[in-house]
Scaffold this active site. Structure first.
Site, mmCIF file in Angstrom:
data_model
loop_
_atom_site.group_PDB
_atom_site.id
_atom_site.type_symbol
_atom_site.label_atom_id
_atom_site.label_comp_id
_atom_site.label_asym_id
_atom_site.label_seq_id
_atom_site.Cartn_x
_atom_site.Cartn_y
_atom_site.Cartn_z
ATOM 1 N N ASN A 293 -2.327 8.691 -15.772
ATOM 2 C CA ASN A 293 -3.077 7.281 -15.645
ATOM 3 C C ASN A 293 -4.559 7.829 -14.730
ATOM 4 O O ASN A 293 -5.524 6.907 -15.017
ATOM 5 C CB ASN A 293 -2.191 6.764 -14.496
ATOM 6 C CG ASN A 293 -1.432 5.609 -15.114
ATOM 7 O OD1 ASN A 293 -0.835 4.898 -14.358
ATOM 8 N ND2 ASN A 293 -1.239 5.341 -16.431
ATOM 9 N N ASN B 299 -1.622 1.497 -10.200
ATOM 10 C CA ASN B 299 -1.689 0.871 -11.453
ATOM 11 C C ASN B 299 -0.368 0.064 -11.993
ATOM 12 O O ASN B 299 0.669 1.033 -11.854
ATOM 13 C CB ASN B 299 -2.143 2.117 -12.311
ATOM 14 C CG ASN B 299 -2.259 1.359 -13.706
ATOM 15 O OD1 ASN B 299 -3.271 0.620 -13.932
ATOM 16 N ND2 ASN B 299 -1.596 1.874 -14.729
ATOM 17 N N ARG C 75 0.925 10.576 -25.891
ATOM 18 C CA ARG C 75 2.071 9.414 -25.264
ATOM 19 C C ARG C 75 3.375 9.808 -25.794
ATOM 20 O O ARG C 75 4.533 9.916 -24.644
ATOM 21 C CB ARG C 75 1.695 8.197 -25.046
ATOM 22 C CG ARG C 75 0.432 7.977 -24.468
ATOM 23 C CD ARG C 75 0.249 8.161 -22.715
ATOM 24 N NE ARG C 75 1.182 7.664 -22.194
ATOM 25 C CZ ARG C 75 0.939 6.599 -21.291
ATOM 26 N NH1 ARG C 75 -0.484 6.223 -20.946
ATOM 27 N NH2 ARG C 75 1.955 5.960 -20.462
ATOM 28 N N HIS D 114 -4.732 -3.781 -20.103
ATOM 29 C CA HIS D 114 -4.276 -3.536 -19.070
ATOM 30 C C HIS D 114 -4.792 -2.267 -18.439
ATOM 31 O O HIS D 114 -4.365 -1.896 -17.223
ATOM 32 C CB HIS D 114 -2.635 -3.267 -19.432
ATOM 33 C CG HIS D 114 -1.664 -3.198 -18.282
ATOM 34 N ND1 HIS D 114 -1.475 -3.972 -17.294
ATOM 35 C CD2 HIS D 114 -0.797 -2.028 -17.995
ATOM 36 C CE1 HIS D 114 -0.726 -3.795 -16.348
ATOM 37 N NE2 HIS D 114 0.027 -2.766 -16.835
ATOM 38 N N TRP D 115 -5.457 -1.521 -19.199
ATOM 39 C CA TRP D 115 -5.591 -0.165 -18.586
ATOM 40 C C TRP D 115 -7.267 -0.099 -18.060
ATOM 41 O O TRP D 115 -8.141 0.510 -18.678
ATOM 42 C CB TRP D 115 -5.458 0.966 -19.638
ATOM 43 C CG TRP D 115 -4.148 1.429 -19.792
ATOM 44 C CD1 TRP D 115 -3.222 1.224 -19.079
ATOM 45 C CD2 TRP D 115 -3.669 2.041 -21.022
ATOM 46 N NE1 TRP D 115 -1.878 1.883 -19.775
ATOM 47 C CE2 TRP D 115 -2.278 2.331 -20.931
ATOM 48 C CE3 TRP D 115 -4.409 2.706 -22.197
ATOM 49 C CZ2 TRP D 115 -1.556 3.090 -21.681
ATOM 50 C CZ3 TRP D 115 -3.789 3.278 -22.931
ATOM 51 C CH2 TRP D 115 -2.182 3.562 -22.717
#
Length: 280
Positions: A43, A103, A182, A260-261
């Site tokens: 992240n 986050n 991921r 979202h990031w």
């Protein structure tokens, strides 16, 4: 600067908790989200060259994620369990007060920690804090959470790719390399079960919190900066407005061209905001 070179561990309640310790300045604890394959470094690692110039960045692997250990079973809501663990880490480091950067799920953990221990937290920077927000127009679960739950139930590459696409506004960023990285992290031993167990604590009636976070945020008196992507398909942007109104010292920034990031799609804006707000 690599994850291996910066990783440290402390023991909290008999379990190893891993974190990365980078930079000098006001101490700031960074808390990652709950997506498959997530760690503190995933992240926030790419932001550390900039942020560590003015902040002591403590980037935590929350219990059960990355290199941090977990109990055999979670016996209470994960937000509360992780908040208590993070506070234990702060105690082990001998820090009286810290700022928190969260986050997604990590933002909700930061809010839970602050509500329960207000004297230990000086400032909060919250990105896409879903449980702290109130999405009133979109479906529940959101598209992004639905894709995440589908991956948890049957972790395939196709479902990982579908989930990654919901994280981003710019679909060109959803590359094969990102999906594969991921996926590899998400399929590490114990990772899928941990995700399943974490989400069980959010839906099991025995562990669901009786009062939702958004109904408590008015008690947070610290300065708060909320960052939100305008195109967020995980925690829709309308969810930001109630907590931004209810927290008396909260500012809200909404970023265009962003899902979202925020630390990924608007990295430089995130770094500027963090350094300015957190005292670097």
């Amino acid at each position: 600067m690599t994850p291996d070179d910066t990783r440290r561990t402390v023991e909290v309640d008999g379990r190893k908790i891993a974190f990365h310790d980078v930079g000098e300045g006001p101490p700031v604890v960074f808390l990652h989200g709950s997506g498959p394959g997530v760690t503190g470094w995933v992240n926030f690692g790419h932001t550390l060259p900039a942020l560590s110039a003015g902040l002591r960045c403590l980037v935590v692997d929350q219990p059960g994620f990355g290199a941090s250990e977990r109990p055999e079973r979670y016996d209470r809501n994960y937000l509360r369990f992780s908040a208590e663990t993070v506070l234990g880490l702060v105690d082990e480091l001998g820090l009286e007060t810290v700022s928190l950067v969260g986050n997604s799920m990590g933002a909700d953990v930061a809010v839970r920690l602050t509500l329960d221990n207000p004297s230990r937290v000086s400032r909060l920077l919250l990105n896409g804090a879903g449980g702290t927000g109130v999405p009133v127009f979109g479906p529940s679960p959101s598209e992004g959470i639905a894709r995440l739950m589908e991956f948890n139930a049957d972790p395939t590459r196709e479902r990982m790719a579908a989930w990654v696409r919901t994280m981003l506004s710019d679909q060109r960023r959803a590359t094969d390399e990102l999906v594969d990285a991921r996926l590899a992290s998400a399929l590490a031993p114990g990772a899928v079960k941990n995700m399943q167990d974490v989400y069980t604590t959010f839906y099991d009636p025995a562990m669901v919190e009786t009062v939702p976070l958004w109904a408590e945020v008015h008690r947070i008196k610290q300065p708060v900066l909320m960052l939100w992507g305008r195109d967020d398909r995980v925690t829709p942007v309308e969810g930001a407005f109630l907590p931004a109104r209810r927290m008396p010292r909260c500012d809200l920034r909404i970023y265009s061209r962003c899902g979202h990031w925020v630390p990924v799609e608007r990295q430089q804006a995130f770094e500027r905001a963090a350094l300015e707000f957190l005292g670097g």
